[in-house]
Design a protein around this motif. Structure first.
Motif, mmCIF file in Angstrom:
data_model
loop_
_atom_site.group_PDB
_atom_site.id
_atom_site.type_symbol
_atom_site.label_atom_id
_atom_site.label_comp_id
_atom_site.label_asym_id
_atom_site.label_seq_id
_atom_site.Cartn_x
_atom_site.Cartn_y
_atom_site.Cartn_z
ATOM 1 N N UNK A 258 84.832 37.699 40.321
ATOM 2 C CA UNK A 258 85.032 36.698 41.368
ATOM 3 C C UNK A 258 84.772 35.329 40.773
ATOM 4 N N UNK A 259 85.795 34.511 40.556
ATOM 5 C CA UNK A 259 85.586 33.207 39.916
ATOM 6 C C UNK A 259 84.896 32.231 40.867
ATOM 7 N N UNK A 260 84.066 31.364 40.291
ATOM 8 C CA UNK A 260 83.382 30.327 41.070
ATOM 9 C C UNK A 260 83.395 29.024 40.282
ATOM 10 N N UNK A 261 83.095 27.927 40.974
ATOM 11 C CA UNK A 261 83.179 26.640 40.273
ATOM 12 C C UNK A 261 82.029 26.432 39.307
ATOM 13 N N UNK A 262 80.898 27.137 39.472
ATOM 14 C CA UNK A 262 79.846 27.182 38.476
ATOM 15 C C UNK A 262 78.841 28.259 38.873
ATOM 16 N N UNK A 263 77.801 28.443 38.053
ATOM 17 C CA UNK A 263 76.912 29.568 38.244
ATOM 18 C C UNK A 263 76.179 29.572 39.567
ATOM 19 N N UNK A 264 75.734 28.391 40.020
ATOM 20 C CA UNK A 264 74.954 28.376 41.267
ATOM 21 C C UNK A 264 75.810 28.762 42.474
ATOM 22 N N UNK A 265 77.119 28.576 42.381
ATOM 23 C CA UNK A 265 77.997 29.034 43.454
ATOM 24 C C UNK A 265 78.022 30.553 43.506
ATOM 25 N N UNK A 266 78.029 31.193 42.347
ATOM 26 C CA UNK A 266 77.949 32.656 42.301
ATOM 27 C C UNK A 266 76.634 33.138 42.886
ATOM 28 N N UNK A 267 75.537 32.445 42.557
ATOM 29 C CA UNK A 267 74.235 32.808 43.113
ATOM 30 C C UNK A 267 74.228 32.674 44.632
ATOM 31 N N UNK A 268 74.760 31.581 45.119
ATOM 32 C CA UNK A 268 74.756 31.355 46.567
ATOM 33 C C UNK A 268 75.540 32.441 47.300
ATOM 34 N N UNK A 269 76.708 32.783 46.771
ATOM 35 C CA UNK A 269 77.521 33.815 47.410
ATOM 36 C C UNK A 269 76.780 35.150 47.428
ATOM 37 N N UNK A 270 76.227 35.539 46.279
ATOM 38 C CA UNK A 270 75.562 36.831 46.194
ATOM 39 C C UNK A 270 74.330 36.889 47.090
ATOM 40 N N UNK A 271 73.454 35.897 47.007
ATOM 41 C CA UNK A 271 72.199 35.964 47.760
ATOM 42 C C UNK A 271 72.415 35.775 49.255
#
Length: 455
Positions: free
Chosen positions: A96-109
């Motif tokens: 799942x692509x995201x604009x940067x790492x913290x966006x991936x963290x936000x989605x997951x958590x």
């Protein structure tokens, strides 16, 4: 024959000018920025070691990839190249692509955390901890004891304390266990394959998924190759795939080891969780085949992943960082040992024992480095990690100053200059004074807080 000179495995194709400022100009810049180095104009910085995130130099082939980028909204060829490059190293079912790492963290958590939940990690970095705590969950750091000792020469100081993890899994509601590779907040220290396997075994026993915060996966793999018994003859990408095999998913900032200026992803095997995360991506970031990124960014990341695991590059990367650390140690400056891959960490608490941790010795040192030599560094200590979710404050386990090395950006002469400035400031350590916070936000205060020197 092994020669002592660290030769960059590349040639410089274009250059950017550095504006040389005076001490008086830099003092004025500090005043205007509220003594927060994040708030400086980058043009007023001579050597920028604030972060290695998105600040490296792209290669010839990455720039060529920008020209190949396809900007179709859905199903772009650039997306498929990106997905294939990720799965080549991290063979998870869903990317799942995201604009940067913290966006991936936000989605997951946002999908798995929440009040009453506890999420262990070897050491959570700033945005990871903030995204967990924003949901009401508790972030717990369980790094081994050696990881909290800057002087320890343990080769894998990023390892998880398995006994402590077992206790948390027995007593808390844990939706996921995280491992940060390499362990940034602990001095860029690596995690061993043996430790990953031990964490995996505990997660299997308690039925809990394991995820990697894999921003510096290639550097971690290089340390495994050079430090862990039995790994010396293996290819870097094979070690990376074994690291990935112990986990059920990952969050990633492509601004680190993949050498892109922007981007990241969330990857995982759980079909139902992946569907919920994709829905959140569409709501907040973009369609599932671009995730807030341009097609050209996806191309850059795909090429960067190929270059990140090249052993000649990693050897240069790790040795050049150690070169700076050794120069500082030779000058009597206390640094975290052994040297990590992406940064040199100065032990500010040891250098400035007269400054109380709640007067921020790390930040005081970082301010002095900028004032005296135009070097922008980052405090990793009580400013970043001292504020509790209830608003109280306590000293962080360590007060460090991180000299993060952008990839393929600075030469040996730049490192020699940095070492000279740090040694000069260290020689005047007794004259440095702490700071107090005059304004701070409720979360991630180090990015935007304002300070005032304590007179």
């Amino acid at each position: 024959m092994t020669f002592r000179t660290i030769m960059e495995p590349f040639r410089i194709h274009s250059v950017e000018p550095i504006r040389m400022s005076t001490r008086e100009e830099r003092s004025a810049c500090l005043e205007a920025a509220g003594f927060n180095l994040f708030r400086l104009r980058s043009e007023d910085v001579a050597i920028d070691l604030l972060t290695d995130s998105g600040t490296g130099a792209m290669s010839r082939d990455q720039w060529a990839g920008i020209q190949r980028g396809d900007e179709s909204y859905a199903g772009s060829p650039s997306w498929f190249r990106f997905e294939a490059a990720v799965k080549h190293l991290f063979p998870y079912e869903h990317v799942i692509p995201t604009h940067q790492g913290r966006a991936a963290e936000r989605i997951l958590f946002s999908q798995i955390a929440g009040p009453g939940k506890t999420i262990p990690n070897n050491t959570h970095f700033d945005t990871t901890r903030a995204n967990i705590e924003f949901t009401g969950a508790t972030a717990v750091d369980l790094v081994i004891a050696e990881g909290r000792d800057p002087a320890s020469e343990h080769p894998f100081k990023g390892n998880m304390d398995l006994a402590a993890l077992e206790l948390v899994l027995e007593t808390a509601d844990v939706p996921v266990v995280f491992m940060t590779v390499t362990n940034n907040a602990g001095g860029g220290q690596p995690v061993s394959l043996e430790n990953l396997a031990g964490v995996r075994a505990l997660c299997d026993r308690f039925g809990v998924p394991l995820f990697l915060d894999a921003c510096r996966f290639a550097e971690n793999a290089y340390f495994i190759k050079t430090r862990e018994p039995g790994q010396a003859g293996r290819e870097i990408e094979h070690i990376v795939r074994e690291m990935a095999s112990y986990a059920d998913g990952m969050t990633m900032s492509a601004k680190k080891d993949p050498m892109a200026n922007i981007g990241g992803w969330l990857a995982l095997n759980d079909d139902e969780l992946a569907e919920r995360c994709r829905t959140m991506l569409i709501l907040t970031g973009g369609f599932t085949t671009y995730g807030g990124l341009a097609g050209r960014d996806l191309e850059v990341i795909a090429q960067g992943l190929e270059e990140a695991v090249q052993e000649d590059y990693l050897r240069y990367r790790v040795r050049s960082t150690a070169y700076l650390a050794d120069a500082l140690a030779a000058a009597g400056v206390p640094v975290v040992r052994p040297t990590g891959g992406h940064a040199v960490f100065i032990d500010a608490r040891a250098l400035l024992p007269h400054i109380d941790p709640l007067e921020y010795p790390g930040h005081a040192l970082a301010v002095a480095l900028y004032r005296e030599g135009g070097i922008r560094a980052c405090e990793i200590g009580t400013v970043m990690f001292g504020r509790r979710p209830d608003g109280s404050e306590e000293a962080a386990p360590m007060d460090l100053v991180r000299l993060a090395i952008p990839r393929r950006t600075y030469t040996q002469a730049h490192f020699d200059y940095v070492a000279e400035v740090v040694a000069y400031v260290a020689a005047q350590a007794e004259e440095l004074r702490g700071l107090e916070i005059t304004h701070e936000p409720r979360q991630l205060r180090h990015f935007t807080a304002a300070f005032s020197p304590i007179r």
